[in-house]
Design a protein around this motif. Structure first.
Motif, short mmCIF file in Angstrom:
data_model
loop_
_atom_site.label_atom_id
_atom_site.label_comp_id
_atom_site.label_asym_id
_atom_site.label_seq_id
_atom_site.Cartn_x
_atom_site.Cartn_y
_atom_site.Cartn_z
N ARG A 255 0.83 -1.21 0.00
CA ARG A 255 0.00 0.00 0.00
C ARG A 255 0.87 1.26 0.00
N ARG A 256 1.93 1.23 0.78
CA ARG A 256 2.82 2.39 0.83
C ARG A 256 3.47 2.63 -0.54
N ALA A 257 3.93 1.56 -1.18
CA ALA A 257 4.57 1.70 -2.49
C ALA A 257 3.60 2.26 -3.52
N VAL A 258 2.34 1.85 -3.45
CA VAL A 258 1.33 2.37 -4.39
C VAL A 258 1.09 3.85 -4.13
N ARG A 259 0.98 4.23 -2.85
CA ARG A 259 0.76 5.65 -2.52
C ARG A 259 1.90 6.52 -3.02
N VAL A 260 3.13 6.07 -2.82
CA VAL A 260 4.29 6.85 -3.25
C VAL A 260 4.30 7.00 -4.77
N ALA A 261 3.99 5.91 -5.48
CA ALA A 261 3.98 5.97 -6.95
C ALA A 261 2.88 6.89 -7.46
N ALA A 262 1.76 6.95 -6.73
CA ALA A 262 0.67 7.84 -7.13
C ALA A 262 1.12 9.31 -7.07
N ILE A 263 2.06 9.60 -6.19
CA ILE A 263 2.56 10.97 -6.04
C ILE A 263 3.75 11.22 -6.94
#
Length: 307
Positions: free
Chosen positions: A138-146
């Motif tokens: 989930r953290r990796a997805v959030r960072v990639a979204a930004i």
């Protein structure tokens, strides 16, 4: 498995050795180095590479008269420098690329990793600072979204997220290898007619394309074990099972996997809708560009109604 079935193809005994993704290659053979040294010369300059090369070559020790030797390290496609290393050491190599909806692929990676981590007793991905595999994903997805595609990755979930930027990755590969070196398919092609795809693959590799596959069973379906310890006993984590797999013909291996999954495995859990939606947004522009690069309609990979 379908490549392994062909009498003129010998695949590595370990499916994904990831040998050319080892970080030591970047130190002994940095991008842009045109010194022309050989694989063995460069490996000899680093103790780990020297040891790993012995193990890598042993994966093909059973090959005799096969026309083609191969391996299936999916990690190479999204790796920043694997294409460079392979171009220098194996300029005549040929590649088979099978692209799956990047959101479905990311979810499949997560489900598969949950099982593998449980088999190995691993609680947290390396580099994730104590977070669980789901928390780190989930953290990796959030960072990639930004921030977009991560150039540098530390944890495995970061690698899974980066892997889905197919246009960026294929563009890098096409810069170092001629495009005629690649046979490229969509997972949908494979699911619809695996025999037709393999006929093209065999032709691309220069082996008899008329070879008839003995089975088109799925060998690597993601399942959730009902009993982790018992399930692991019947995987290649068990050396007895690994040897049995290597000795058994494809039909027998397919039957064994199907039976194991039916008796000991549960159904694949559904993807998280919010995560999937975020991933679709992350990959959208890359997927649109990919359509032009490969000349295929990928509307089904975009949001419903988009093309």
């Amino acid at each position: 498995e379908y490549l392994r079935a062909h009498p003129d193809v010998s695949m590595s005994t370990t499916k994904e050795p990831d040998f050319f993704a080892l970080p030591e290659w970047d130190r002994v053979h940095p991008v842009g180095d045109l010194s022309g040294t050989t694989l063995r010369d460069d490996a000899a300059r680093n103790q780990r590479l020297a040891e790993e090369l012995v193990g890598y070559e042993s994966l093909f020790s059973g090959a005799v008269d096969e026309a083609r030797l191969g391996e299936a390290s999916a990690l190479y496609l999204g790796h920043p420098t694997a294409a460079w290393h392979l171009r220098e050491y194996f300029p005549d190599a040929k590649f088979v690329v099978l692209l799956r909806d990047p959101v479905e692929r990311a979810h499949s990676h997560l489900v598969h990793a949950r099982r593998i981590y449980a088999e190995q007793g691993v609680q947290s991905p390396e580099g994730a600072e104590g977070r669980s595999i789901d928390e780190e994903f989930r953290r990796a997805v959030r960072v990639a979204a930004i921030d977009g595609m991560p150039e540098d990755t530390v944890s495995e979930p970061e690698i899974w997220v980066r892997a889905g930027f197919y246009h960026a990755h294929l563009t890098r590969w096409f810069e170092v290898f001629d495009r005629d070196r690649f046979a490229l398919f969509l997972f949908e092609d494979f699911r619809e007619d695996a025999r037709a795809v393999m006929e093209q693959v065999y032709g691309h590799l220069g082996v008899d394309p008329s070879f008839s596959l003995p089975t088109t069973e799925a060998f690597n379906a993601s399942v959730v074990p009902k009993n982790q310890r018992l399930f692991t006993t019947f995987t290649t984590a068990n050396p007895i099972m690994r040897r049995a797999r290597d000795m058994a013909p494809p039909r027998a291996r397919a039957f064994a996997v199907r039976t194991r999954n039916r008796l000991l495995g549960g159904s694949k859990p559904p993807a998280d809708d919010d995560l999937s939606s975020t991933l679709r947004t992350i990959y959208r522009s890359d997927t649109v560009e990919l359509q032009d690069l490969i000349g295929r309609d990928l509307g089904a990979w975009l949001e419903p109604g988009e093309t």
